[in-house]
Design an enzyme around this catalytic site. Structure first.
Site, short mmCIF file in Angstrom:
data_model
loop_
_atom_site.label_atom_id
_atom_site.label_comp_id
_atom_site.label_asym_id
_atom_site.label_seq_id
_atom_site.Cartn_x
_atom_site.Cartn_y
_atom_site.Cartn_z
N ASN A 72 -30.07 -46.38 -9.23
CA ASN A 72 -30.89 -46.60 -8.04
C ASN A 72 -32.02 -47.58 -8.34
O ASN A 72 -32.35 -47.84 -9.49
CB ASN A 72 -31.45 -45.25 -7.57
N CYS A 73 -32.60 -48.09 -7.26
CA CYS A 73 -33.69 -49.07 -7.34
C CYS A 73 -34.78 -48.61 -8.29
O CYS A 73 -35.18 -47.45 -8.21
CB CYS A 73 -34.28 -49.26 -5.94
N PRO A 74 -35.31 -49.42 -9.16
CA PRO A 74 -35.03 -50.85 -9.34
C PRO A 74 -34.08 -51.15 -10.49
O PRO A 74 -34.00 -52.29 -10.93
CB PRO A 74 -36.42 -51.41 -9.67
#
Lengths: 76, 156
Positions: free
Chosen positions: A14-16
């Site tokens: 998941n981000c980042p």
């Protein structure tokens, strides 16, 4: 279809993290080489466009298939 | 120099609020920004080598999504904070969210400059030996030295 020199598996991240791993992987390539990234984070679509624009590493192609997002980024 | 710069002030030391400074700092660094984070007050907790003490509390945090609605009075019960913390950690892991340690390590690798506020280090009697390596100590003036030339300044 673009031919990649290296593949980065960013599925499940998941981000980042997909962007950060991409930055690292690009660092190991030489100018002109192509990195293929496979991600599952839907936010990655906008993020990779933004990453490419800001870092001037061209986003050559992108695709979506079966919940996976595929990007081809060329090292500038 | 045409390098863009980002200056962040990190003031919070809970598990959830530890994320924004490290996410934005590491991402900005990946985009080519020069980044500096000034850690002050409870934000200093984010500099400790061991981050396992960081907690998230549902108390005084009405926006925190809970699996079942819970009256505020129950949130003061022993174990609630620990439960909320371990629930959040396992959820983050399941969703592929990086650990704080990992994000911080990526910041260190990307040469994000980290400054610990001298005044609050003294105030809370932090031992700087407990901090990760490479931390500088400084005051408000040293923050402005960098922030004054920054394109973006964020207070968190």
């Amino acid at each position: 279809m673009v031919q990649e020199d290296k593949v980065l598996d960013a599925r499940g991240l998941n981000c980042p993290l997909p962007i950060l791993r991409t930055k690292k992987a690009l660092g190991e390539l030489t100018s002109g080489q192509v990195l293929k990234i496979v991600a599952t984070d839907p936010g990655a679509v906008k993020d990779f466009e933004a990453f490419s624009k800001q870092t001037k590493n061209p986003l050559l192609d992108q695709a979506e298939a079966a919940g996976e997002f595929i990007f081809f980024i060329q090292k500038a | 120099m045409d390098e863009k710069k980002l200056a962040i002030i990190a003031t919070k030391g809970t598990l959830d609020w530890g994320y924004p400074p490290f996410i934005l700092a590491s991402t900005a660094a990946a985009l080519g920004y020069g980044v500096e984070i000034f850690f002050t007050f409870y934000g200093l907790q984010l500099l400790k080598k061991d981050l396992s003490h960081l907690r998230v509390s549902p108390l005084g945090n009405p926006a925190m999504p809970m699996p079942i609605p819970m009256p505020t009075l129950m949130m003061v019960l022993p174990g609630m904070e620990g439960m909320a913390t371990s629930m959040m950690k396992s959820k983050m892991k399941a969703k592929g969210v990086a650990s704080l340690e990992e994000l911080r390590e990526l910041c260190v690798e990307a040469e994000v400059r980290m400054i610990a506020c001298q005044m609050t280090v003294d105030l809370f009697e932090f031992d700087t030996a407990d901090f990760i390596d490479g931390i500088e100590l400084g005051g408000a003036a040293s923050f402005f030295e960098f922030a004054g030339e920054s394109d973006i300044t964020l207070f968190m």
